[in-house]
Design a protein around this motif. Structure first.
Motif, PDB file in Angstrom:
ATOM      1  N   HIS A 187       0.821  -1.219   0.000  1.00  0.00           N
ATOM      2  CA  HIS A 187       0.000   0.000   0.000  1.00  0.00           C
ATOM      3  C   HIS A 187       0.848   1.258   0.000  1.00  0.00           C
ATOM      4  N   ARG A 188       2.183   1.092  -0.017  1.00  0.00           N
ATOM      5  CA  ARG A 188       3.094   2.238  -0.036  1.00  0.00           C
ATOM      6  C   ARG A 188       3.714   2.461  -1.412  1.00  0.00           C
ATOM      7  N   VAL A 189       3.514   1.525  -2.320  1.00  0.00           N
ATOM      8  CA  VAL A 189       4.055   1.633  -3.673  1.00  0.00           C
ATOM      9  C   VAL A 189       2.897   1.915  -4.632  1.00  0.00           C
ATOM     10  N   VAL A 190       3.028   2.974  -5.428  1.00  0.00           N
ATOM     11  CA  VAL A 190       1.977   3.362  -6.381  1.00  0.00           C
ATOM     12  C   VAL A 190       2.485   3.096  -7.794  1.00  0.00           C
ATOM     13  N   VAL A 191       1.776   2.228  -8.520  1.00  0.00           N
ATOM     14  CA  VAL A 191       2.195   1.904  -9.893  1.00  0.00           C
ATOM     15  C   VAL A 191       1.690   2.969 -10.859  1.00  0.00           C
ATOM     16  N   ASN A 192       2.324   3.047 -12.029  1.00  0.00           N
ATOM     17  CA  ASN A 192       1.956   4.045 -13.034  1.00  0.00           C
ATOM     18  C   ASN A 192       0.962   3.478 -14.043  1.00  0.00           C
ATOM     19  N   HIS A 193       0.623   4.299 -15.058  1.00  0.00           N
ATOM     20  CA  HIS A 193      -0.373   3.884 -16.053  1.00  0.00           C
ATOM     21  C   HIS A 193       0.131   2.722 -16.903  1.00  0.00           C
ATOM     22  N   ARG A 194       1.424   2.678 -17.157  1.00  0.00           N
ATOM     23  CA  ARG A 194       1.967   1.566 -17.935  1.00  0.00           C
ATOM     24  C   ARG A 194       1.758   0.247 -17.202  1.00  0.00           C
ATOM     25  N   ALA A 195       1.950   0.269 -15.881  1.00  0.00           N
ATOM     26  CA  ALA A 195       1.749  -0.946 -15.089  1.00  0.00           C
ATOM     27  C   ALA A 195       0.299  -1.399 -15.165  1.00  0.00           C
ATOM     28  N   ILE A 196      -0.615  -0.446 -15.073  1.00  0.00           N
ATOM     29  CA  ILE A 196      -2.040  -0.789 -15.148  1.00  0.00           C
ATOM     30  C   ILE A 196      -2.359  -1.415 -16.500  1.00  0.00           C
ATOM     31  N   GLY A 197      -1.794  -0.838 -17.564  1.00  0.00           N
ATOM     32  CA  GLY A 197      -2.024  -1.388 -18.903  1.00  0.00           C
ATOM     33  C   GLY A 197      -1.427  -2.769 -19.082  1.00  0.00           C
ATOM     34  N   ASP A 198      -0.277  -3.016 -18.468  1.00  0.00           N
ATOM     35  CA  ASP A 198       0.398  -4.316 -18.600  1.00  0.00           C
ATOM     36  C   ASP A 198      -0.050  -5.328 -17.541  1.00  0.00           C
ATOM     37  N   GLY A 199      -0.961  -4.918 -16.659  1.00  0.00           N
ATOM     38  CA  GLY A 199      -1.447  -5.839 -15.629  1.00  0.00           C
ATOM     39  C   GLY A 199      -0.444  -6.096 -14.524  1.00  0.00           C
ATOM     40  N   VAL A 200       0.450  -5.143 -14.297  1.00  0.00           N
ATOM     41  CA  VAL A 200       1.461  -5.274 -13.240  1.00  0.00           C
ATOM     42  C   VAL A 200       0.934  -4.623 -11.967  1.00  0.00           C
ATOM     43  N   THR A 201       0.868  -5.370 -10.870  1.00  0.00           N
ATOM     44  CA  THR A 201       0.379  -4.854  -9.595  1.00  0.00           C
ATOM     45  C   THR A 201       1.544  -4.489  -8.684  1.00  0.00           C
ATOM     46  N   THR A 202       1.228  -3.806  -7.589  1.00  0.00           N
ATOM     47  CA  THR A 202       2.279  -3.476  -6.616  1.00  0.00           C
ATOM     48  C   THR A 202       2.900  -4.746  -6.041  1.00  0.00           C
ATOM     49  N   GLU A 203       2.094  -5.767  -5.869  1.00  0.00           N
ATOM     50  CA  GLU A 203       2.618  -7.041  -5.347  1.00  0.00           C
ATOM     51  C   GLU A 203       3.638  -7.638  -6.316  1.00  0.00           C
ATOM     52  N   THR A 204       3.343  -7.546  -7.622  1.00  0.00           N
ATOM     53  CA  THR A 204       4.276  -8.028  -8.639  1.00  0.00           C
ATOM     54  C   THR A 204       5.598  -7.263  -8.573  1.00  0.00           C
ATOM     55  N   VAL A 205       5.496  -5.944  -8.390  1.00  0.00           N
ATOM     56  CA  VAL A 205       6.689  -5.104  -8.302  1.00  0.00           C
ATOM     57  C   VAL A 205       7.562  -5.519  -7.124  1.00  0.00           C
ATOM     58  N   ILE A 206       6.937  -5.676  -5.953  1.00  0.00           N
ATOM     59  CA  ILE A 206       7.695  -6.009  -4.747  1.00  0.00           C
ATOM     60  C   ILE A 206       8.368  -7.372  -4.865  1.00  0.00           C
ATOM     61  N   LYS A 207       7.621  -8.356  -5.373  1.00  0.00           N
ATOM     62  CA  LYS A 207       8.200  -9.697  -5.526  1.00  0.00           C
ATOM     63  C   LYS A 207       9.335  -9.696  -6.532  1.00  0.00           C
ATOM     64  N   ASN A 208       9.206  -8.915  -7.597  1.00  0.00           N
ATOM     65  CA  ASN A 208      10.271  -8.833  -8.583  1.00  0.00           C
ATOM     66  C   ASN A 208      11.519  -8.200  -7.982  1.00  0.00           C
ATOM     67  N   LEU A 209      11.340  -7.130  -7.183  1.00  0.00           N
ATOM     68  CA  LEU A 209      12.480  -6.463  -6.562  1.00  0.00           C
ATOM     69  C   LEU A 209      13.160  -7.382  -5.542  1.00  0.00           C
ATOM     70  N   LEU A 210      12.384  -8.177  -4.831  1.00  0.00           N
ATOM     71  CA  LEU A 210      12.969  -9.127  -3.870  1.00  0.00           C
ATOM     72  C   LEU A 210      13.849 -10.149  -4.585  1.00  0.00           C
ATOM     73  N   LYS A 211      13.412 -10.592  -5.783  1.00  0.00           N
ATOM     74  CA  LYS A 211      14.234 -11.523  -6.569  1.00  0.00           C
ATOM     75  C   LYS A 211      15.532 -10.856  -7.017  1.00  0.00           C
ATOM     76  N   GLU A 212      15.412  -9.599  -7.479  1.00  0.00           N
ATOM     77  CA  GLU A 212      16.595  -8.895  -7.978  1.00  0.00           C
ATOM     78  C   GLU A 212      17.591  -8.604  -6.870  1.00  0.00           C
ATOM     79  N   LEU A 213      17.093  -8.478  -5.622  1.00  0.00           N
ATOM     80  CA  LEU A 213      17.971  -8.162  -4.496  1.00  0.00           C
ATOM     81  C   LEU A 213      18.572  -9.405  -3.845  1.00  0.00           C
ATOM     82  N   GLU A 214      18.318 -10.586  -4.406  1.00  0.00           N
ATOM     83  CA  GLU A 214      18.902 -11.808  -3.849  1.00  0.00           C
ATOM     84  C   GLU A 214      20.416 -11.817  -4.035  1.00  0.00           C
TER      85      GLU A 214
END
Length: 332
Positions: free
Chosen positions: A305-332
């Motif tokens: 609830h602290r991360v706000v996605v942009n219009h591109r994310a909405i169009g591509d079906g990317v949610t804040t949850e997707t963003v966080i999980k992707n960043l967690l993978k990249e930070l491994e």
């Protein structure tokens, strides 16, 4: 309460785990399943933090919060948010009456339902922004101001708000400033078929009984102070800061995924909440200090609830949850 001595720390942690298990058992007397939701709610309660529950009607959100208040032996109040709800309906108001001494007119403060230990703000997004802001002061400052007078709220003070994700007509989206006051956004899913069958069997007769208190307010405050006193390893704090920084598209440390899909990232309160939740999670698992794994376990409910996605994310079906999980993978 100090954790300087390892032996004392182990004894304290064993006592903590025993008491929390007692709370869990009491809650499961009333609520079927929802193990993850109950653990996240306990994490918020044990750190004196606020929680936002999001789920469709009929998933026992209200029952869960009432059972939590009963198990902690807290004063509980429920506020049904509606478009015509006024700030004074939450905070209280001043009433003109007669003084008992000389009979002259005198203003007397009548406390509102916010003067409780656990406040359930039901369907919080149905109230107008003016009313929502009245609750914001209480959540942020632990006091309310009425008629120029400040009235402090008793400790502990925890707000659990609910939102219905499928009804958006007649609602007022919560401003980011208020969303940031919630430690977690906890999303409740449907129960499994066997759990749903148990729910139907249990509720087809009398109303489920609310559990008896597991311990009193003073004992709870001791447990909360124990959570607060847990030391934070430097690498854990660094990871929390790094994760929040990675969500900010304008930061030099931002990942490309965030630059592509995020409009606004998590602020410093996000990192604070990650560490606080991780400290409670470590104690719940019987450990004396949090690890990076504890940060990862709570990253989604703390940050979504602290991360706000942009219009591109909405169009591509990317949610804040997707963003966080992707960043967690990249930070491994």
């Amino acid at each position: 309460m100090s954790l300087a001595s390892t032996d004392i720390a182990k004894e304290e942690i064993q006592a903590f785990a025993s008491r929390v298990k007692e709370i869990r058992d009491r809650l499961h007397e009333t609520v079927v399943g929802q193990d993850e939701t109950i653990d996240l709610l306990l994490t918020c309660a044990l750190t004196g933090s606020h929680a936002l529950l999001v789920g469709v009607p009929g998933l026992a959100k209200t029952l869960m919060v009432k059972a939590l208040a009963a198990a902690f032996q807290w004063k509980f109040s429920r506020i049904q948010f509606t478009p015509d709800l006024m700030p004074s309906d939450i905070t209280g108001y001043e009433l003109l009456g007669k003084s008992s001494e000389n009979g002259s007119p005198q203003l007397t403060f009548r406390p509102g339902p916010v003067f409780s230990n656990l406040v359930l703000a039901d369907e919080i997004n149905r109230a107008a922004p003016k009313t929502q802001s009245a609750l914001l002061e209480a959540m942020a400052e632990r006091h309310v101001t009425v008629g120029g007078q400040t009235h402090h709220l008793e400790e502990p003070f925890v707000v659990v708000a609910t939102q219905n994700p499928i009804e958006q007509e007649g609602t007022y989206p919560l401003p980011e400033a208020q969303l940031d006051r919630f430690m977690m956004e906890i999303r409740i899913g449907y129960p499994k078929p066997e759990q749903e069958k148990e729910i139907v069997m249990k509720t087809s007769g009398a109303t489920p009984a609310i559990p008896a208190a597991a311990f009193d307010r003073e004992t709870f405050l001791q447990l909360r102070n124990l959570v607060w006193s847990v030391p934070i390893p430097e690498n854990v704090a660094e990871f929390a800061v790094q994760l929040c920084g990675a969500t900010r598209p304008d930061e030099p440390t931002a990942k490309q995924f965030a630059k592509d899909y995020v409009a606004w990232g998590a602020g410093p309160r996000g990192a604070q909440s990650l560490v606080t939740a991780a400290k409670a999670g470590a104690l719940l698992k019987g450990r004396t200090a949090p690890t990076v794994a504890d940060i990862r376990d709570v990253a989604v409910p703390v940050l979504r609830h602290r991360v706000v996605v942009n219009h591109r994310a909405i169009g591509d079906g990317v949610t804040t949850e997707t963003v966080i999980k992707n960043l967690l993978k990249e930070l491994e």
